[in-house]
Design a protein around this motif. Structure first.
Motif, short mmCIF file in Angstrom:
data_model
loop_
_atom_site.label_atom_id
_atom_site.label_comp_id
_atom_site.label_asym_id
_atom_site.label_seq_id
_atom_site.Cartn_x
_atom_site.Cartn_y
_atom_site.Cartn_z
N LYS A 29 0.36 7.23 6.72
CA LYS A 29 -0.11 8.61 6.69
C LYS A 29 -0.90 8.96 5.44
O LYS A 29 -1.85 9.71 5.50
N SER A 30 -0.50 8.42 4.29
CA SER A 30 -1.13 8.85 3.04
C SER A 30 -1.17 7.69 2.04
O SER A 30 -0.46 6.70 2.18
N TYR A 31 -1.97 7.88 1.01
CA TYR A 31 -2.06 6.90 -0.06
C TYR A 31 -0.71 6.73 -0.75
O TYR A 31 -0.29 5.62 -1.06
N GLU A 32 -0.01 7.83 -0.96
CA GLU A 32 1.31 7.77 -1.60
C GLU A 32 2.28 6.95 -0.75
O GLU A 32 3.06 6.16 -1.28
N ASP A 33 2.23 7.12 0.58
CA ASP A 33 3.07 6.32 1.47
C ASP A 33 2.70 4.85 1.36
O ASP A 33 3.56 3.98 1.41
N GLY A 34 1.41 4.57 1.23
CA GLY A 34 0.96 3.18 1.08
C GLY A 34 1.48 2.55 -0.19
O GLY A 34 1.93 1.41 -0.19
N LEU A 35 1.42 3.29 -1.29
CA LEU A 35 1.94 2.77 -2.55
C LEU A 35 3.44 2.51 -2.46
O LEU A 35 3.94 1.52 -2.98
N SER A 36 4.14 3.39 -1.79
CA SER A 36 5.58 3.22 -1.60
C SER A 36 5.88 1.97 -0.76
O SER A 36 6.80 1.23 -1.04
N GLU A 37 5.06 1.77 0.27
CA GLU A 37 5.26 0.64 1.19
C GLU A 37 4.91 -0.70 0.53
O GLU A 37 5.44 -1.74 0.91
N LEU A 38 4.04 -0.68 -0.48
CA LEU A 38 3.62 -1.92 -1.14
C LEU A 38 4.79 -2.73 -1.67
O LEU A 38 4.86 -3.94 -1.47
N PHE A 46 -9.01 -2.73 -1.75
CA PHE A 46 -7.70 -3.37 -1.58
C PHE A 46 -6.84 -3.08 -2.80
O PHE A 46 -7.33 -3.08 -3.93
N VAL A 47 -5.55 -2.86 -2.57
CA VAL A 47 -4.58 -2.63 -3.64
C VAL A 47 -3.45 -3.63 -3.45
O VAL A 47 -2.91 -3.77 -2.35
N ASP A 48 -3.10 -4.36 -4.52
CA ASP A 48 -2.02 -5.35 -4.38
C ASP A 48 -0.67 -4.71 -4.68
O ASP A 48 -0.60 -3.58 -5.17
N PRO A 49 0.43 -5.42 -4.36
CA PRO A 49 1.76 -4.84 -4.57
C PRO A 49 2.10 -4.50 -6.01
O PRO A 49 3.04 -3.76 -6.27
N ALA A 50 1.32 -5.01 -6.97
CA ALA A 50 1.52 -4.64 -8.37
C ALA A 50 0.80 -3.33 -8.68
O ALA A 50 0.69 -2.95 -9.84
N LEU A 51 0.30 -2.67 -7.63
CA LEU A 51 -0.40 -1.38 -7.70
C LEU A 51 -1.75 -1.50 -8.43
O LEU A 51 -2.23 -0.56 -9.03
#
Length: 163
Positions: free
Chosen positions: A43-52, A118-123
């Motif tokens: 849904k959102s960029y914040e959700d994506g960062l959380s999911e990473l 692209f954003v990696d899991p290290a943000l």
């Protein structure tokens, strides 16, 4: 009498469950905005960062506008490419946005559409994964699907090698 009440209860329970399934399906379709209905979109960029952190998959962020002819052309090519759709579904957290996220890191060379980062899991925003245009580093056109697929593989490969 009790049977009728029980029957009415079960019918209402089934109707409620069906309505919830339809609502969830509609929300998923709305989040895709036409970029791929079999892909799970967040849904959102914040959700994506959380999911990473949970998934250890890279985040792919597609910036676009509904009324932009370049965005529409890219979307059509993106949806038509089965290998890209498969990689997006299996290997990435996917987000497409029609409004800017507010994170300046997602606009390293400006605010234009369409652009894909692209954003990696290290943000970390992978500013090293670019398209072919020197004046819009993260832009892709419909003719760039092979490059986009290669960059998706690169984002996944870099992730495995670096983490």
């Amino acid at each position: 009498m009790f049977r009728w009440v029980l029957l009415a209860f079960f019918i209402s329970l089934c109707a409620t469950a069906e309505a919830q399934k339809k609502k969830a399906k509609t929300q998923t379709q709305n989040l895709s905005r036409g970029w791929g209905k079999t892909i799970k979109w967040i849904k959102s960029y914040e959700d994506g960062l959380s999911e990473l952190g949970k998934s250890q998959k890279p985040l792919m962020v597609i910036h676009h506008l509904d009324n932009c002819p370049h965005s529409k052309a890219l979307k059509e090519a993106f949806v038509a490419d089965k290998s890209i759709q498969k990689m997006a579904k299996e290997n990435f957290i996917m987000l497409n946005v029609v409004e800017e996220t507010g994170d300046k890191n997602l606009a390293p060379d400006g605010y234009y559409v369409p652009r894909i980062l692209f954003v990696d899991p290290a943000l970390t925003v992978r500013t090293d994964i670019v398209g072919k245009y020197s004046n819009r580093l993260y832009a892709y056109g419909p003719e760039d699907m092979k490059l986009l697929a290669a960059n998706m593989k690169k984002a996944k490969l870099l992730l495995k090698n670096e983490l």
